[in-house]
Write a protein that holds these residues in place. Structure first.
Motif, PDB file in Angstrom:
ATOM      1  N   ALA A 193      -2.794  -4.319  -8.799  1.00  0.00           N
ATOM      2  CA  ALA A 193      -3.573  -3.293  -8.150  1.00  0.00           C
ATOM      3  C   ALA A 193      -3.297  -2.978  -6.563  1.00  0.00           C
ATOM      4  CB  ALA A 193      -5.056  -3.748  -8.255  1.00  0.00           C
ATOM      5  N   VAL A 194      -3.017  -4.122  -5.969  1.00  0.00           N
ATOM      6  CA  VAL A 194      -2.541  -4.042  -4.845  1.00  0.00           C
ATOM      7  C   VAL A 194      -1.365  -3.216  -4.398  1.00  0.00           C
ATOM      8  CG1 VAL A 194      -1.705  -5.102  -2.691  1.00  0.00           C
ATOM      9  CG2 VAL A 194      -3.470  -6.057  -4.051  1.00  0.00           C
ATOM     10  N   GLU A 195      -0.357  -3.371  -5.149  1.00  0.00           N
ATOM     11  CA  GLU A 195       1.010  -2.507  -5.239  1.00  0.00           C
ATOM     12  C   GLU A 195       0.685  -1.008  -5.706  1.00  0.00           C
ATOM     13  OE1 GLU A 195       3.483  -4.410  -7.935  1.00  0.00           O
ATOM     14  OE2 GLU A 195       3.773  -6.115  -6.588  1.00  0.00           O
ATOM     15  N   SER A 196      -0.359  -0.572  -6.420  1.00  0.00           N
ATOM     16  CA  SER A 196      -0.650   0.464  -6.765  1.00  0.00           C
ATOM     17  C   SER A 196      -1.492   1.483  -5.706  1.00  0.00           C
ATOM     18  CB  SER A 196      -1.530   0.508  -8.081  1.00  0.00           C
ATOM     19  OG  SER A 196      -1.992   1.899  -8.607  1.00  0.00           O
ATOM     20  N   ALA A 197      -2.121   0.473  -4.781  1.00  0.00           N
ATOM     21  CA  ALA A 197      -2.993   1.068  -3.787  1.00  0.00           C
ATOM     22  C   ALA A 197      -2.042   1.530  -2.897  1.00  0.00           C
ATOM     23  CB  ALA A 197      -4.083   0.105  -3.448  1.00  0.00           C
ATOM     24  N   ALA A 198      -0.975   0.578  -2.505  1.00  0.00           N
ATOM     25  CA  ALA A 198       0.033   0.619  -1.431  1.00  0.00           C
ATOM     26  C   ALA A 198       0.591   2.090  -1.706  1.00  0.00           C
ATOM     27  CB  ALA A 198       0.983  -0.485  -1.202  1.00  0.00           C
ATOM     28  N   GLU A 199       1.218   2.209  -3.001  1.00  0.00           N
ATOM     29  CA  GLU A 199       1.996   3.381  -3.425  1.00  0.00           C
ATOM     30  C   GLU A 199       1.009   4.823  -3.001  1.00  0.00           C
ATOM     31  OE1 GLU A 199       3.385   3.100  -7.305  1.00  0.00           O
ATOM     32  OE2 GLU A 199       4.463   1.348  -6.910  1.00  0.00           O
ATOM     33  N   ASP A 200      -0.274   4.652  -3.312  1.00  0.00           N
ATOM     34  CA  ASP A 200      -1.188   5.760  -3.542  1.00  0.00           C
ATOM     35  C   ASP A 200      -1.459   6.027  -1.853  1.00  0.00           C
ATOM     36  OD1 ASP A 200      -1.494   5.748  -6.003  1.00  0.00           O
ATOM     37  OD2 ASP A 200      -3.453   4.683  -6.108  1.00  0.00           O
ATOM     38  N   VAL A 201      -1.298   5.053  -0.878  1.00  0.00           N
ATOM     39  CA  VAL A 201      -1.583   5.448   0.252  1.00  0.00           C
ATOM     40  C   VAL A 201      -0.278   5.870   0.889  1.00  0.00           C
ATOM     41  CG1 VAL A 201      -1.751   4.056   2.558  1.00  0.00           C
ATOM     42  CG2 VAL A 201      -3.106   3.339   0.592  1.00  0.00           C
ATOM     43  N   GLU A 202       0.874   5.382   0.547  1.00  0.00           N
ATOM     44  CA  GLU A 202       1.910   5.900   0.918  1.00  0.00           C
ATOM     45  C   GLU A 202       2.076   7.589   0.439  1.00  0.00           C
ATOM     46  OE1 GLU A 202       6.823   5.203   0.218  1.00  0.00           O
ATOM     47  OE2 GLU A 202       5.621   3.691  -0.156  1.00  0.00           O
ATOM     48  N   ALA A 262      -0.159   9.388  -0.276  1.00  0.00           N
ATOM     49  CA  ALA A 262      -1.361  10.264   0.622  1.00  0.00           C
ATOM     50  C   ALA A 262      -0.593  10.490   1.877  1.00  0.00           C
ATOM     51  CB  ALA A 262      -2.589   9.610   0.328  1.00  0.00           C
ATOM     52  N   ALA A 263      -0.071   9.770   2.480  1.00  0.00           N
ATOM     53  CA  ALA A 263       0.585   9.917   3.751  1.00  0.00           C
ATOM     54  C   ALA A 263       1.566  10.923   3.660  1.00  0.00           C
ATOM     55  CB  ALA A 263       1.108   8.545   4.546  1.00  0.00           C
ATOM     56  N   GLU A 264       2.181  10.723   2.727  1.00  0.00           N
ATOM     57  CA  GLU A 264       3.535  11.998   2.482  1.00  0.00           C
ATOM     58  C   GLU A 264       2.789  13.341   2.410  1.00  0.00           C
ATOM     59  OE1 GLU A 264       6.020  10.637  -0.588  1.00  0.00           O
ATOM     60  OE2 GLU A 264       6.871   8.993   0.651  1.00  0.00           O
ATOM     61  N   ASP A 265       1.801  13.435   1.601  1.00  0.00           N
ATOM     62  CA  ASP A 265       1.006  14.814   1.318  1.00  0.00           C
ATOM     63  C   ASP A 265       0.600  15.189   2.693  1.00  0.00           C
ATOM     64  OD1 ASP A 265       1.669  14.425  -1.284  1.00  0.00           O
ATOM     65  OD2 ASP A 265      -0.203  13.728  -1.995  1.00  0.00           O
TER      66      ASP A 265
END
Length: 85
Positions: free
Chosen positions: A30-39, A41-44
């Motif tokens: 879940a932490v890894e998934s959240a980190a990917e989601d944040v990354e 979103a930052a790219e977007d």
């Protein structure tokens, strides 16, 4: 009786340990998934910002060209109006 209780305690202990490891793995996933989601979103956001800057730059260029053309036309009109025949 002691063997049955001891056996149940061992099985219960293994179950708890097994659940803890599964919980840890799920938490890590879940932490890894959240980190990917944040990354992502930052790219977007970065891409959206770049697009906005590009569009603003194009709008400024167009406005500057239009203003330049208007100034040139006004100068020509003024020059023609001031001509004495």
């Amino acid at each position: 009786m002691k063997k049955v209780i001891l056996g149940l305690a061992i099985v219960l202990g293994l179950t708890v340990i097994s659940c803890k490891e599964t919980t840890k793995e799920k938490t890590q996933d879940a932490v890894e998934s959240a980190a990917e989601d944040v990354e992502n979103a930052a790219e977007d956001v970065g891409e959206a910002f770049e697009n906005t800057v590009d569009k603003a730059g194009e709008a400024i260029d167009t406005a500057a060209e239009d203003a330049g053309e208007a100034i040139d036309k006004a100068a020509e009109d003024t020059k023609e109006a001031l001509k004495v025949d």
